[in-house]
Design a protein around this motif. Sequence first.
Motif, PDB file in Angstrom:
ATOM      1  N   UNK A  57       7.055  32.890  39.746  1.00 14.83           N
ATOM      2  CA  UNK A  57       7.016  31.919  40.842  1.00 14.83           C
ATOM      3  C   UNK A  57       6.020  30.792  40.597  1.00 14.83           C
ATOM      4  N   UNK A  58       4.713  31.096  40.401  1.00 14.59           N
ATOM      5  CA  UNK A  58       3.776  29.985  40.186  1.00 14.59           C
ATOM      6  C   UNK A  58       4.082  29.211  38.917  1.00 14.59           C
ATOM      7  N   UNK A  59       4.691  29.876  37.955  1.00 10.81           N
ATOM      8  CA  UNK A  59       5.013  29.245  36.679  1.00 10.81           C
ATOM      9  C   UNK A  59       6.133  28.225  36.857  1.00 10.81           C
ATOM     10  N   UNK A  60       7.170  28.597  37.611  1.00  9.97           N
ATOM     11  CA  UNK A  60       8.235  27.649  37.928  1.00  9.97           C
ATOM     12  C   UNK A  60       7.710  26.499  38.779  1.00  9.97           C
ATOM     13  N   UNK A  61       6.906  26.821  39.775  1.00  9.79           N
ATOM     14  CA  UNK A  61       6.365  25.773  40.636  1.00  9.79           C
ATOM     15  C   UNK A  61       5.553  24.758  39.817  1.00  9.79           C
ATOM     16  N   UNK A  62       4.879  25.253  38.778  1.00  6.45           N
ATOM     17  CA  UNK A  62       4.037  24.372  37.968  1.00  6.45           C
ATOM     18  C   UNK A  62       4.842  23.451  37.060  1.00  6.45           C
ATOM     19  N   UNK A  63       6.013  23.910  36.596  1.00  7.64           N
ATOM     20  CA  UNK A  63       6.758  23.122  35.593  1.00  7.64           C
ATOM     21  C   UNK A  63       7.902  22.300  36.169  1.00  7.64           C
ATOM     22  N   UNK A  64       8.335  22.601  37.379  1.00  2.58           N
ATOM     23  CA  UNK A  64       9.483  21.861  37.903  1.00  2.58           C
ATOM     24  C   UNK A  64       9.246  20.355  38.013  1.00  2.58           C
ATOM     25  N   UNK A  65       8.066  19.891  38.404  1.00  2.00           N
ATOM     26  CA  UNK A  65       7.885  18.428  38.456  1.00  2.00           C
ATOM     27  C   UNK A  65       8.143  17.738  37.118  1.00  2.00           C
ATOM     28  N   UNK A  66       7.653  18.304  36.022  1.00  2.84           N
ATOM     29  CA  UNK A  66       7.883  17.679  34.715  1.00  2.84           C
ATOM     30  C   UNK A  66       9.345  17.783  34.307  1.00  2.84           C
ATOM     31  N   UNK A  67      10.008  18.887  34.690  1.00  2.47           N
ATOM     32  CA  UNK A  67      11.431  19.024  34.403  1.00  2.47           C
ATOM     33  C   UNK A  67      12.240  17.948  35.122  1.00  2.47           C
ATOM     34  N   UNK A  68      11.935  17.764  36.397  1.00  2.00           N
ATOM     35  CA  UNK A  68      12.730  16.859  37.207  1.00  2.00           C
ATOM     36  C   UNK A  68      12.486  15.395  36.835  1.00  2.00           C
ATOM     37  N   UNK A  69      11.297  15.099  36.313  1.00  2.00           N
ATOM     38  CA  UNK A  69      11.033  13.745  35.815  1.00  2.00           C
ATOM     39  C   UNK A  69      12.006  13.381  34.690  1.00  2.00           C
ATOM     40  N   UNK A  70      12.436  14.395  33.949  1.00  2.00           N
ATOM     41  CA  UNK A  70      13.352  14.168  32.831  1.00  2.00           C
ATOM     42  C   UNK A  70      14.793  14.542  33.171  1.00  2.00           C
ATOM     43  N   UNK A  71      15.064  14.771  34.465  1.00  2.00           N
ATOM     44  CA  UNK A  71      16.411  15.121  34.923  1.00  2.00           C
ATOM     45  C   UNK A  71      16.944  16.383  34.256  1.00  2.00           C
ATOM     46  N   UNK A  72      16.085  17.401  34.159  1.00  2.00           N
ATOM     47  CA  UNK A  72      16.469  18.691  33.583  1.00  2.00           C
ATOM     48  C   UNK A  72      16.612  19.707  34.709  1.00  2.00           C
ATOM     49  N   UNK A  73      17.818  20.220  34.960  1.00  2.00           N
ATOM     50  CA  UNK A  73      18.007  21.200  36.036  1.00  2.00           C
ATOM     51  C   UNK A  73      17.292  22.525  35.761  1.00  2.00           C
TER      52      UNK A  73
END
Length: 398
Positions: free
Chosen positions: A118-134
Amino acid sequence: MKQTSAVSRRLVLVGSASILASPAIIGRAAAALRGVSDSEIVIGTMADLSGVTAVQGVNNANGMRLGFDEANQRGGVHGRKIRWIVEDNEYIVPKAVQAMNKLLNRDNIFFAIGNGGTPHNDAVMPSMFEKNVPNVFPTTCARSMYEPFNRLKFGQFASYYDQMRAGVKYFVEQRGKKVIGSMYQDTDFGRDVHAGVVAQLKAMGLKLAAETAHRPTDTDFNAALARQHDAGCDLICAGTIVKDTTIILQTAHKMGWNVEFCGQFASYSTAVAEAPGEPAEGFYSMAPALYRYPDDPKPAVHAFAETYRKRFGIDPNYLGEAGYTAAGFSVAALEKAGRNLTLDSFIGALESMRDWQDIFGGPALSLSPTNHHASSQSFLSVVKNRRWTPVMEQPLMF
């Protein structure tokens, strides 16, 4: 249970592409789309392969590996083979950020699947979404995997919050429990579990009797259990995973306290059920589906378990089945997206998935343009003779 060869494992399988449009047009489209070429689709995962939840992360990764291997053996998806890359996050948030940075910036993944924690996903989703990665079907039941709504978030499981609300309701109404305590990890994961307990008690006009929080690496639970004992708890709801669940149950047994515990998805593990000394006998857990043991009579389940055992030398646990399901669902969506694959066509395909069924008899998974949460069903099981046994085959509601 650690699979030493799993870290940074790369599956590079190249096949000939079937031509459904002009090669020049396809080539230009693929070149403009990250992680997609004329011959392959690059998919990434960060999972715990060597940390405190490795028994889950390795099993989940193994299941995904089998699913993607099978797709490639069938010729891939519209002529493209899947190149799947998994990185070890060790269940440490900075390691997760490092792993995702590699997947995004060096491996150029098209989408991520089965990201652990959970905290790991929460930490990386912003960088993923900046690059349009689902972020597709992460291996966590946190509500933040699909709330607030985001075009790039897709959750697979009933949330920890919903699981615990359904579990508390069952134990109060059907088992007569009146004094409820909560023991949970002081993380995003644990607090989500705890929130479900508190919300359901409030809805039923009850108050939480005792609350204790701990770090994921803690190993001494004597004081925490003493506090629960002194409050007179007749049920303890556990926002714990594998190691801490087992130690808590062992400690309660040493105290001679036979209070009942109810966990959730993260504690629904054969490693808990089979722990030495059988401390988990009578331990309950909610989960988004029911684990099917390798001796299940369904031919497809039996065949999966045999293949898994031959490939990895261990039996699959529930997370292994969930990983295989996630891979199968994502492949089905890629097939629906068609040969002219784009981010929009992939998201549209995901959002068009209706009542997709896995081989294990789990809940039907459905998504839509307004709902990126595939299932909200929760099931209750109990450990009997070192095996998870369904309390009932039907899901619980709240």
